[in-house]
Scaffold this active site. Structure first.
Site, PDB file in Angstrom:
ATOM      1  N   HIS A  99       0.839  -1.195   0.000  1.00 33.54           N
ATOM      2  CA  HIS A  99       0.000   0.000   0.000  1.00 33.54           C
ATOM      3  C   HIS A  99       0.866   1.234   0.000  1.00 33.54           C
ATOM      4  O   HIS A  99       2.018   1.218   0.459  1.00 33.54           O
ATOM      5  CB  HIS A  99      -0.974   0.014   1.189  1.00 33.54           C
ATOM      6  CG  HIS A  99      -0.322   0.316   2.507  1.00 33.54           C
ATOM      7  ND1 HIS A  99      -0.127   1.602   2.978  1.00 33.54           N
ATOM      8  CD2 HIS A  99       0.187  -0.494   3.473  1.00 33.54           C
ATOM      9  CE1 HIS A  99       0.449   1.562   4.156  1.00 33.54           C
ATOM     10  NE2 HIS A  99       0.661   0.298   4.489  1.00 33.54           N
ATOM     11  N   CYS A 100       0.335   2.315  -0.560  1.00 34.67           N
ATOM     12  CA  CYS A 100       1.010   3.605  -0.494  1.00 34.67           C
ATOM     13  C   CYS A 100       0.189   4.521   0.405  1.00 34.67           C
ATOM     14  O   CYS A 100      -0.516   4.053   1.294  1.00 34.67           O
ATOM     15  CB  CYS A 100       1.215   4.199  -1.888  1.00 34.67           C
ATOM     16  SG  CYS A 100      -0.310   4.498  -2.809  1.00 34.67           S
ATOM     17  N   ILE A 101       0.233   5.819   0.167  1.00 32.67           N
ATOM     18  CA  ILE A 101      -0.433   6.753   1.073  1.00 32.67           C
ATOM     19  C   ILE A 101      -1.948   6.629   1.003  1.00 32.67           C
ATOM     20  O   ILE A 101      -2.644   6.824   2.000  1.00 32.67           O
ATOM     21  CB  ILE A 101       0.002   8.192   0.751  1.00 32.67           C
ATOM     22  CG1 ILE A 101       1.511   8.329   0.967  1.00 32.67           C
ATOM     23  CG2 ILE A 101      -0.737   9.204   1.627  1.00 32.67           C
ATOM     24  CD1 ILE A 101       2.066   9.669   0.549  1.00 32.67           C
ATOM     25  N   THR A 130       7.534   4.628  -1.178  1.00 32.04           N
ATOM     26  CA  THR A 130       6.288   4.747  -0.422  1.00 32.04           C
ATOM     27  C   THR A 130       6.459   4.553   1.082  1.00 32.04           C
ATOM     28  O   THR A 130       5.950   5.346   1.876  1.00 32.04           O
ATOM     29  CB  THR A 130       5.234   3.757  -0.966  1.00 32.04           C
ATOM     30  OG1 THR A 130       4.912   4.108  -2.308  1.00 32.04           O
ATOM     31  CG2 THR A 130       3.968   3.809  -0.122  1.00 32.04           C
TER      32      THR A 130
END
Length: 488
Positions: A28-30, A127
């Protein structure tokens, strides 16, 4: 307050991406869950898009991306829990990452696939550290603010308190190669500890001292091979992590099992560290610094014109996921010269999209849209525009365009005043990044931030209010991104 339960949303997401057997890996990123699926055709795009809690679905860089927004970390944890302990174990030992990193999009020529894999590698490496870098930038900016003579110099730059807090902020940048190497190795399915040790070599105090003085390692044919300073660097370590993965895998094949534990990391660290210090590090660092400095110079020289163009179109890059190519360049600029004129312009684009969605939230009488709009505006003012862009602005195209108009005006002012940023964090929350820690009394960039942000808010809000949105408009379908961002 009771903790919100995300298990039902997690179950729905897993079901609509084709079930747990279709999931190779998940990061996942932001704001996004980034799935690596065995077969993307098994995913139910429309069902996911219409799921409450999901903002959008995007296919790019070989990833099936589910845009969640600010709750992405909680949803990610819930999805991993639903996938079970065996999948969590795969994430921890790197097996899932190895499968994902080697995956390629089926469509597109070799060059396009290579670009997509590069973007994926940069995303996977950067990330995990973006939040830490952003937080460190805020601390450094606040420290600069507290040393201003105009505020009575609350802190002395030579005081114990200042130096201690400064160390807390600087550590993220100073040891950036270690963090980037660890993250890149996890993404690639390599050994994160080996990569972190190689990053430690690049940031070892004596190496840093020699690099600062450009000490000669050795000479061949009159050509001097010199040490360089790699603190704050990104690109050399990403390549080093990739090399460590390849070399480590080769040693797994050729070394007897009883020698693996000690001699695999021993040889890998020695070989990759030497290659990085002597060959790849100087080449990549020199090229990266050159490109970063050139862009900084170009933006500064172009003034209002560069600000107008970059401000007007930067958020379009976010739509196609191409902004990930800009993030490391900004970090390289700040690490090299200590400032980034490009990031100062980018900061205003975040404010503009936030102001546009705020206008929708205030003007609309639809309760669900108001709730989404206010949350997205807060997120944008904190530097994350994706909930605003995908949740509202692009679905009412005029709202997005209104934000672009505001950011063009903001960029024009920033460029005209030659504003700079001295930290990584942008938008309104990044105000402290506009104070120059080397010259606290020079407030030109901070004044540029105030004027450009004010213009971004006023212009974007008013254009959205009078032209971009009304309740009679019908929300469009969620916008698809092109499958291969390199074709954009």
């Amino acid at each position: 307050m009771a903790k919100k339960d995300y298990s039902e949303l997690a179950k729905t997401i897993i079901q609509d991406v084709g079930g747990e057997e279709n999931v190779n890996n998940l990061i996942h990123c932001i704001t996004r869950l980034r799935f690596y699926l065995k077969d993307e055709s098994q995913a139910n795009d429309e069902a996911l898009k219409n799921t409450k809690g999901v903002i959008d679905v995007i296919k790019a860089s070989g990833q099936y991306q589910v845009v969640i927004g600010n709750e992405v970390t909680n949803v990610y944890d819930a999805v991993v829990d639903e996938l079970g302990p065996q999948f969590a174990a795969k994430l921890n030992d790197g097996t899932a990452s190895e499968t994902a990193a080697s995956a390629e999009p089926e469509s597109g020529n070799g060059f396009v696939r290579a670009v997509n894999k590069l973007i994926g590698l940069i995303t996977g490496s950067m990330t995990p550290v973006i939040g830490v870098i952003a937080a460190s930038g805020i601390i450094k900016g606040i420290l600069a603010l507290l040393t201003l003579p105009q505020l009575g110099a609350i802190l002395n730059a030579k005081s114990t308190v200042y130096i201690t807090i400064s160390a807390m902020a600087d550590s993220a940048f100073y040891f950036l190669p270690i963090m980037v190497g660890f993250a890149a190795a996890r993404y690639l399915g390599g050994d994160p500890i080996v990569a972190a040790v190689i990053g430690g070599v690049l940031t070892y105090p004596q190496i840093v001292t020699w690099g600062t003085a450009f000490k000669t390692m050795f000479s061949i044919g009159g050509f001097d091979f010199q040490f360089l300073k790699y603190t704050y660097s990104i690109f050399p370590m990403i390549l080093a992590a990739w090399l460590a993965k390849k070399i480590g895998d080769w040693f797994k094949k050729v070394l007897p099992s009883y020698l693996q534990m000690i001699f695999n990391p021993l040889f890998t660290i020695l070989i990759v560290s030497a290659i990085t210090l002597v060959i790849t590090g100087p080449v990549i660092q020199g090229a990266a610094n050159g490109i970063a400095d050139f862009i900084n110079w170009l933006v500064s020289v172009s003034g209002w014109l560069g600000g107008l163009v970059i401000g007007g179109f930067y958020q379009v890059l976010v739509i196609f996921g191409l902004h990930w190519g800009v993030v490391p360049l900004v970090a390289q600029q700040i690490s090299g010269s200590g400032e980034s004129a490009l990031n100062a312009i980018i900061s205003g684009t975040m404010v503009s999209q936030g102001a546009a969605v705020l206008a929708v939230a205030i003007k609309s009488h639809k309760s669900e849209l108001k709730e989404l709009g206010f949350a997205a505006a807060i997120s944008a003012f904190c530097g994350v525009t994706e909930p605003a862009i995908y949740g509202v602005n692009l679905r009412y195209r005029r709202v997005f365009v209104s934000g672009l108009i505001g950011s063009a005006v903001s960029g024009f002012i920033t460029g005209l005043m030659h504003g700079n940023m001295f930290g990584f964090t942008g938008s309104l929350i990044g105000f402290s990044s506009f104070f120059d820690p080397k010259n606290p009394t020079n407030l030109t960039s901070f004044y540029a931030f105030l004027l450009s942000s004010l213009a971004a808010i006023i212009v974007s809000f008013l254009v959205t209010w009078f032209w971009g949105y009304n309740d009679k408009m019908v929300m469009g379908q969620k916008v698809e991104k092109k499958k291969n961002p390199a074709k954009a």
